[in-house]
Design an enzyme around this catalytic site. Structure first.
Site, PDB file in Angstrom:
ATOM      1  N   SER A  52       0.863  -1.188   0.000  1.00 22.27           N
ATOM      2  CA  SER A  52       0.000   0.000   0.000  1.00 22.27           C
ATOM      3  C   SER A  52       0.892   1.228   0.000  1.00 22.27           C
ATOM      4  CB  SER A  52      -0.880  -0.004   1.249  1.00 22.27           C
ATOM      5  OG  SER A  52      -1.414   1.292   1.472  1.00 22.27           O
ATOM      6  N   TYR A  77      -2.092   0.008  10.565  1.00 19.38           N
ATOM      7  CA  TYR A  77      -2.174  -0.648   9.253  1.00 19.38           C
ATOM      8  C   TYR A  77      -0.903  -0.365   8.442  1.00 19.38           C
ATOM      9  CZ  TYR A  77      -3.735  -1.267   4.397  1.00 19.38           C
ATOM     10  OH  TYR A  77      -3.837  -1.639   3.094  1.00 19.38           O
TER      11      TYR A  77
END
Lengths: 454, 256
Positions: free
Chosen positions: B146, B159
């Site tokens: 990501s 995260y």
């Protein structure tokens, strides 16, 4: 010496890593076969197979270039040479042409080995008369898991090896019947054909006088110009036809690569506009009709050999060569394939059309009597996969086939249709390789060999 | 084998119930040449639709259960199963959860399962797959990272940290496999409208699973290795953000 190396085919469109062995003798080859790894073994020469035929991911690749001795003594008795598998046609021609002998089959490059020429059962511009490489080999020495065997044309293993993509054994040496020549020059007629019918007619007429015929065809031209081509036909010159300078040494042969493409081209230089412009220029610069031009054999037979490493011009993704043959009576399918390529505007510079004669008898040998078209296209071209799959269907449907040594993308299901003797070949192959030690990336992709070596 | 057009024959898709995984498989399949696929998810029942769709396209598709928080033995077993019928050409790992940052801060114990799901599980699977890929001498491993891995924000650092770990792991693995004929694609999508981000405010350059899938399919076909960003412009934006002075970055990224 074993070395872990990343290998690609000539088209540079796939790359896998294998352990490369470089044996220096036939005994070393036989020894390597006794310790074949789980993922198998495939022989390799000069790496001119366009796709993945001479790659073996995770397995062993036997580079045979060190076995390159050639015995020319037979030329004086029966016109034969005895050549080791790694000898290149280039090296042979350098020795044989000045003695008045040419290779019986001349593929588009001299940079192929004897082993490679056998594995692909190569053909030349005179296949309709001379046949394929198999026609001219008298004897073959083959290393198989069962040991070293000497076989002749009467053996089924012989026929399975020509066109067998190196999966029936490792060719160690071959006895080859050469072609006598009186000069190293070719008398060439050139004609421009405005469409496909014109090109086909030119290739058929006068074939007895001109054994070599090839058409450079524009596969991007559409409508009334579909299949326009520059047709060249040639025959060997006799010394009387040469000018005084050339006549002094009629068998002179000193080919050199004049230009080189840098190996790491950053991008693909064969874009659609570039290919369109190139084809237009090629067609326009060709004479409408020229007779009796004297050319060197390298200019006529191997024009691309003058540009060293030309395969790099397609950039990092590489290119594919799609070569198919359709039977003579299916020339309508040839037209459909060219129309399909032209309609999709695939960027292809310089496609090649030739006539093929009768099949040689090799189980997986490519040539059948008909028309063969070879098209180079960059691997990343948009819509390429679907277009070529559609071509496959047309070709297979009329009894034609795609050339395995050029292939990097056929689907395994269609290979059965294209090569109806595949099962027969598998049986012969299986008998001499019961443990399935021969394998290649192509064999895995097309399931040519049993899954044990995957 | 991956053919000359960059089309793989056999796929292993881990975390196939994610929108990006599904879109990637569709894009790879649409390019042609795919013969079989093994799809895994925590709940393989969630894969029925995709499985039927691929079957309908002539791809022999099977489903298996795999949980990133499970045992390493289970991870090894799923990789083994994928290789049962021969080489696997592309392994796509699209496993992960995006927790509510406030919840994690309120219940620190959640960090354990988050790291399991987003880092430990996928990294373990990546290594088992890498052993196979290295031995077969070819193939592509695709790991979903990501952009958060490059620049954590106050609102998503739990995260972001797990993705940073996986990103770093996969990038190093890419270098380690460079001489083995194996490509490792580390995919850094920007904000993607998907099940995972439902209800969140989209960030600039927000994209869709279909576009990320198309970028992945293109990179697989081109045999690319290393990081890719999706959309490509995210790379520039993230790079700019990474070089902002900290106080300024905090202001820019606040609330995201």
């Amino acid at each position: 010496v074993a070395e872990q190396r990343r290998l690609t085919g000539w088209g540079r469109s796939t790359a896998t890593v294998a352990t490369v062995e470089t044996p220096a003798s036939a005994d070393e080859v036989a020894e390597l076969l006794t310790r074949a790894p789980a993922r198998g073994v495939v022989p390799r020469g000069l790496g001119r197979a366009y796709g993945d035929a001479a790659l073996n991911a995770g397995g062993m690749v036997i580079d045979l270039r060190a076995l390159r001795a050639v015995d020319y003594a037979g030329l004086e008795h029966d016109g034969t040479i005895r050549a080791e598998a790694g000898a290149s046609l280039h090296a042979i021609l350098v020795e044989s042409v000045p003695r008045g002998w040419f290779v019986p089959v001349a593929p588009g490059t001299r940079q192929v080995t004897i082993g490679g020429a056998i594995a692909a059962d190569v053909h030349g511009k005179d296949h309709h008369q001379a046949g394929s490489f198999m026609t001219h080999v008298q004897e073959l020495t083959l290393a198989t898991p069962a040991g070293i065997q000497v076989i002749g044309p009467e053996s089924s293993l012989f026929a399975a090896t020509f066109g067998g993509m190196g999966l029936t054994g490792v060719v160690l040496e071959a006895v080859l019947r050469m072609l006598p020549i009186l000069s190293s020059r070719v008398v060439v007629d050139t004609d421009r054909a405005g469409d496909l019918d014109g090109a086909l007619a030119l290739m058929v007429e006068g074939a007895s006088e001109h054994p070599y015929a090839v058409a450079w065809i524009d596969c991007m031209a559409r409508g009334g110009s579909l299949g326009r081509a520059v047709v060249t036909r040639g025959r060997w010159a006799v010394p009387a036809e040469l000018d005084t300078t050339a006549a002094r040494d009629p068998l002179a042969f000193g080919p050199r690569a004049r230009l080189a493409v840098p190996p790491l081209m950053p991008a693909n230089f064969v874009s659609r506009p570039a290919a369109l412009a190139f084809n237009e220029l090629w067609f326009r610069k060709a004479p409408r009709e020229r007779r009796g031009q004297i050319q060197s054999l390298s200019a006529f037979f191997h024009p691309l050999d003058a540009l060293h490493g030309w395969n790099a011009v397609y950039g990092p993704r590489g290119f594919l060569q799609y070569q198919m043959v359709v039977p003579l009576e299916a020339d309508e399918v040839l037209r459909q394939v060219i129309a399909l390529l032209a309609a999709r505007r695939l960027p292809s510079a310089l496609s090649v059309l030739k006539r093929l004669g009768a099949a040689s008898g090799g189980h997986l040998s490519f040539p059948v009597a008909g028309w063969t078209l070879a098209v180079d296209v960059s691997a990343g071209a948009r819509g390429l996969g679907a277009t070529l799959s559609a071509c496959d269907e047309l070709v297979a449907g009329c009894g034609g086939r795609v050339y395995l040594v050029k292939d990097a993308r056929l689907r395994s299901e269609i290979v059965h249709t294209m090569y109806p003797r595949l099962e027969e070949w598998r049986e012969i192959r299986g008998a001499c390789d019961p443990d399935g030690i021969f394998a290649s990336d192509q064999a895995r992709r097309l399931r040519l060999v049993p899954a044990s070596a995957t | 084998m991956i053919n000359g057009l960059g089309q793989p024959q056999r796929l292993l898709v881990v975390g196939a119930s994610s929108d990006i995984a599904a879109a990637s498989v569709r894009a790879i399949a649409a390019a042609g040449g795919v013969e079989s696929a093994l799809l895994t998810a925590r709940d393989p029942g969630a894969l029925g639709g995709l499985q039927d769709e691929l079957q309908g396209a002539g791809i022999a598709t099977s489903a298996a259960s795999w949980d990133a928080t499970g045992t390493p033995q289970a991870t090894a077993a799923v990789v083994e199963r994928a290789w049962e019928d021969g080489d696997v050409d592309v392994v796509l790992i699209a496993v992960g959860e995006l927790p509510d940052q406030a919840e994690v801060e309120a219940d620190p114990a959640l960090v354990t399962s988050l790291v399991q799901t987003n880092l430990t599980g996928p990294a373990c699977l990546a290594l088992y797959a890498a052993q196979r890929l290295r031995a077969q001498g070819h193939g592509t491993l695709v790991v979903l990272s990501s952009v958060a891995a490059e620049r954590p924000r106050a609102s998503n650092f739990a995260y972001a940290a797990t993705k940073a770990g996986l990103d770093s792991f996969a990038s190093g693995l890419a270098d380690s496999l460079a001489g083995d004929g194996v490509q490792v694609l580390v995919v850094r999508p920007g904000f993607v409208h998907s099940k995972m981000t439902a209800g969140l405010d989209p960030a600039p350059l927000a994209t869709t699973p279909e576009r990320v899938g198309a970028d992945i399919a293109r990179s697989v076909a081109a045999r690319r290795s290393g990081p890719i960003w999706s959309p490509g412009a995210v790379r520039v934006l993230t790079s700019a953000l990474r070089h902002l002075p900290r106080p300024l970055y905090r202001r820019v990224s606040r609330g995201r």
